[in-house]
Design an enzyme around this catalytic site. Structure first.
Site, PDB file in Angstrom:
ATOM      1  N   LYS A 158       0.858  -1.165   0.000  1.00  0.00           N
ATOM      2  CA  LYS A 158       0.000   0.000   0.000  1.00  0.00           C
ATOM      3  C   LYS A 158       0.897   1.218   0.000  1.00  0.00           C
ATOM      4  O   LYS A 158       1.919   1.234   0.681  1.00  0.00           O
ATOM      5  CB  LYS A 158      -0.844  -0.035   1.277  1.00  0.00           C
ATOM      6  CG  LYS A 158      -1.822   1.083   1.398  1.00  0.00           C
ATOM      7  CD  LYS A 158      -2.675   0.947   2.641  1.00  0.00           C
ATOM      8  CE  LYS A 158      -3.429   2.241   2.826  1.00  0.00           C
ATOM      9  NZ  LYS A 158      -4.131   2.350   4.069  1.00  0.00           N
ATOM     10  N   ASN A 213       6.569   5.867  -1.089  1.00  0.00           N
ATOM     11  CA  ASN A 213       7.921   5.302  -1.275  1.00  0.00           C
ATOM     12  C   ASN A 213       8.597   4.885   0.030  1.00  0.00           C
ATOM     13  O   ASN A 213       9.821   4.890   0.126  1.00  0.00           O
ATOM     14  CB  ASN A 213       8.830   6.288  -2.037  1.00  0.00           C
ATOM     15  CG  ASN A 213       8.205   6.719  -3.339  1.00  0.00           C
ATOM     16  OD1 ASN A 213       7.690   5.881  -4.083  1.00  0.00           O
ATOM     17  ND2 ASN A 213       8.198   8.018  -3.604  1.00  0.00           N
ATOM     18  N   ARG A 214       7.795   4.599   1.031  1.00  0.00           N
ATOM     19  CA  ARG A 214       8.318   4.161   2.333  1.00  0.00           C
ATOM     20  C   ARG A 214       9.195   5.211   3.009  1.00  0.00           C
ATOM     21  O   ARG A 214       9.992   4.904   3.886  1.00  0.00           O
ATOM     22  CB  ARG A 214       9.102   2.834   2.196  1.00  0.00           C
ATOM     23  CG  ARG A 214       8.250   1.670   1.685  1.00  0.00           C
ATOM     24  CD  ARG A 214       7.168   1.320   2.714  1.00  0.00           C
ATOM     25  NE  ARG A 214       6.345   0.175   2.327  1.00  0.00           N
ATOM     26  CZ  ARG A 214       5.094   0.249   1.875  1.00  0.00           C
ATOM     27  NH1 ARG A 214       4.517   1.434   1.702  1.00  0.00           N
ATOM     28  NH2 ARG A 214       4.417  -0.829   1.591  1.00  0.00           N
ATOM     29  N   LEU A 215       9.063   6.465   2.543  1.00  0.00           N
ATOM     30  CA  LEU A 215       9.819   7.550   3.187  1.00  0.00           C
ATOM     31  C   LEU A 215       8.867   8.276   4.132  1.00  0.00           C
ATOM     32  O   LEU A 215       8.411   9.395   3.878  1.00  0.00           O
ATOM     33  CB  LEU A 215      10.412   8.490   2.130  1.00  0.00           C
ATOM     34  CG  LEU A 215      11.468   7.817   1.248  1.00  0.00           C
ATOM     35  CD1 LEU A 215      11.968   8.776   0.166  1.00  0.00           C
ATOM     36  CD2 LEU A 215      12.653   7.341   2.093  1.00  0.00           C
ATOM     37  N   SER A 222      12.938   7.262   8.247  1.00  0.00           N
ATOM     38  CA  SER A 222      11.943   6.179   8.156  1.00  0.00           C
ATOM     39  C   SER A 222      12.632   4.854   7.932  1.00  0.00           C
ATOM     40  O   SER A 222      11.997   3.836   7.885  1.00  0.00           O
ATOM     41  CB  SER A 222      10.986   6.464   7.013  1.00  0.00           C
ATOM     42  OG  SER A 222      11.719   6.521   5.804  1.00  0.00           O
TER      43      SER A 222
END
Ligand SMILES: Cc1cc2nc3c(=O)[nH]c(=O)nc-3n(C[C@H](O)[C@H](O)[C@H](O)COP(=O)(O)O)c2cc1C
Length: 214
Positions: free
Chosen positions: A9, A191-193, A214
């Site tokens: 997600k 972007n998982r940041l 992160s």
């Protein structure tokens, strides 16, 4: 091995910026709590995970309901003789955490727990419906029992006994207040940041604010 790697997600709902946050984590908690309730429509937005260090040295987590909070801390109610109750009385360092997926947010609170005053616990206990009051008396929370019937029979007995009478708070049931020393706010980002902001309580009782990677 069950493959869950397709569960992906992108988190895009909001952002967390140093320039727009309050100096105090309780204010930000308050803001996020009611935003989740209003915008997300989450049921039991006050459900939180409380982790304790057990007498066996292992951490253990379980869900309880946050019932009050202010600058002094976060309050939940439980049985003091339960596994978590004994753990806290042995080691008051606990961690509370919330995951509000509607808002793609997580809050992690480290703090020290202590019992609330008897009057404070009485006031909350007396506000509960009779069924919940009796439940607190019936259940030796975390004890091994032989069957479900044990609970049902004891409840019936107590319902008869207390009919028309005031139900007293058992001495071993009451609140714990968790005074925070560190509060981390996590906002999911693409972007998982993700955004992570940590508040740490200083000796002068001001909060240090830092961004974490992160
Ligand atoms: C949504 C939800 C809310 C709960 N609320 C409480 C609560 O407020 N107090 C409580 O003692 N247990 C509550 N429980 C039960 C605890 O998760 C746990 O089973 C119980 O407190 C015994 O934990 P222990 O044996 O680790 O002490 C709740 C469970 C769920 C799933």
């Amino acid at each position: 091995m069950e493959d869950l790697s397709n569960y992906r997600k992108s988190y895009e709902k909001s952002e967390l910026l140093e320039t727009t946050i309050p100096d105090d984590p309780i204010n930000l908690f308050n803001l996020w709590f009611y935003e989740t309730e209003d915008l997300g429509g989450k049921e039991e937005v006050n459900a939180m995970t409380v982790s304790t260090i057990g007498l066996d040295g292992f951490p253990k987590s379980r869900v309880v309901l946050l019932k009050k909070f202010n600058e002094e801390g976060f309050v939940f109610f439980t049985n003091y003789d339960s596994e978590k109750g004994k753990a806290i009385l042995n080691n008051p360092n606990v961690c509370l955490s919330f995951f509000w997926h509607e808002m793609e947010r997580q809050i992690i609170i480290k703090g020290t727990a202590q019992k609330t005053s008897a009057i404070f616990s009485d006031n909350y206990f007396n506000s509960r419906p009779d069924g919940s009051k009796l439940g607190a008396i019936v259940s030796e929370q975390s004890a091994v029992i032989s069957s479900r019937t044990v609970l049902d029979e004891k409840l019936c007995e107590l319902e008869r006994y207390y009919e028309g009478k005031e139900i007293p708070r058992p001495d071993n049931w009451g609140g714990f207040i968790v005074s925070p020393v560190e509060v981390e706010f996590w906002q999911g980002r693409p972007n998982r940041l993700h955004d992570r902001i940590r508040y740490t309580l200083q000796e002068d009782f001001n909060w240090k604010i830092e961004r974490l990677s992160s």
